[in-house]
Design a protein around this motif. Structure first.
Motif, PDB file in Angstrom:
ATOM      1  N   CYS A 184      48.570   7.052   9.563  1.00 52.44           N
ATOM      2  CA  CYS A 184      47.624   6.076   9.013  1.00 52.44           C
ATOM      3  C   CYS A 184      46.207   6.634   9.006  1.00 52.44           C
ATOM      4  O   CYS A 184      45.461   6.471   8.029  1.00 52.44           O
ATOM      5  N   THR A 202      51.904   2.733   2.473  1.00 48.18           N
ATOM      6  CA  THR A 202      52.208   2.209   3.804  1.00 48.18           C
ATOM      7  C   THR A 202      53.534   1.456   3.867  1.00 48.18           C
ATOM      8  O   THR A 202      53.909   0.960   4.928  1.00 48.18           O
ATOM      9  N   CYS A 226      48.958   0.158   8.787  1.00 49.63           N
ATOM     10  CA  CYS A 226      47.633   0.787   8.677  1.00 49.63           C
ATOM     11  C   CYS A 226      46.533  -0.243   8.419  1.00 49.63           C
ATOM     12  O   CYS A 226      45.463   0.109   7.896  1.00 49.63           O
TER      13      CYS A 226
END
Length: 266
Positions: free
Chosen positions: A96, A66, A52
């Motif tokens: 994301c 993430t 992301c």
């Protein structure tokens, strides 16, 4: 007469104060993230966001989120077996955006505070996503309602089919898999590709607004060259997506309350 004039002055001052409060409240929501789940209260720079990273300049997610994107909250992507790397990449892009992009909050869902409604994805993105996943398997058409829930999260309630069998095309995939979260847009300047070409829109909304005003001012200068975001079809000088964000800001619900728990926000 003086008494009436005084009342009128008080009334006008009251209206002015109310408008000032409303404007301040609206402005303060420009840098708000979607409530609940793993969203931060407000976007801020992050160092390393892995897959992301395009949102690192002003992110609504933390690096911890993430680290593992193979599972969306309580919904596992691979209930019919491992996904191809290409297919998983598109699911990561969607996740994301939802978790990390500050502009996701400009499409709040009126019934589900942690969700988005009608985010415009470019038709090209939807088609490419469909092509990447069409041979992969899934057992849920609508990932919000078609699962059987158990102690270990989501489980299949129907047979596994390929994405190509489950959805007829990219448009149906985009507009069905996460219920009403996304729509497919054929206008390349009024949609998101969820790639680096959208990076300019991951900064604060107020910055976008200021830049748009500057660009509009520049066009009044003779011989000036207007700049804009780069869409799938080339340079987008009309800033249609920015105008959409501005309209959404005006309509944005004031119920932005904190919502606890993780559950799927889409």
């Amino acid at each position: 007469m003086r008494g009436g004039g005084g009342d009128g002055t008080v009334w006008i001052m009251g209206i002015a104060w109310a408008l000032a409060v409303l404007r301040a409240s609206t402005m303060s929501m420009e840098d708000r993230c979607l409530p609940g789940g793993k969203h931060k209260a407000s976007p801020s720079p992050e160092g390393q966001l892995g897959s992301c990273q395009i949102y690192a300049e002003n992110a609504c997610c933390s690096p911890e989120f993430t680290q593992d994107l193979s599972k969306d909250n309580d919904i596992y992507w691979n209930r019919c077996g491992s996904l191809s790397s290409r297919c998983e990449e598109y699911l990561q892009q969607l996740e994301c955006f939802y978790r990390c992009s500050p502009i996701a909050a400009q499409w709040p869902h009126p019934q589900r505070p942690t969700a988005v409604l009608g985010v415009p994805l470019c038709q090209s993105f939807c088609d490419q996503w469909y092509d990447a996943c069409k041979e992969d398997l899934t057992c849920a058409r609508n990932w919000l309602i078609d699962w059987h829930w158990g102690p270990d999260g989501n489980n299949c309630s129907q047979d596994c089919l390929s994405y190509g069998q489950m959805y007829k095309d990219g448009k149906e995939l985009c507009e069905t898999i996460w219920d009403d979260s996304f729509i497919a847009s054929t206008d390349p300047c009024d949609c998101l590709t969820l790639t680096a070409s959208d990076a300019a829109f991951s900064v604060s909304y107020s910055h976008l607004q200021d830049r748009n005003r500057i660009e509009e001012s520049d066009t009044t200068k003779k011989g000036s060259k207007r700049e804009g975001r780069v869409g799938p079809g080339g340079l987008c000088t009309g800033n249609l997506l920015l105008q959409r964000l501005q309209r959404n800001m005006q309509k944005r619900s004031v119920f932005m309350e904190d919502v606890e728990g993780s559950g799927s926000g889409f």
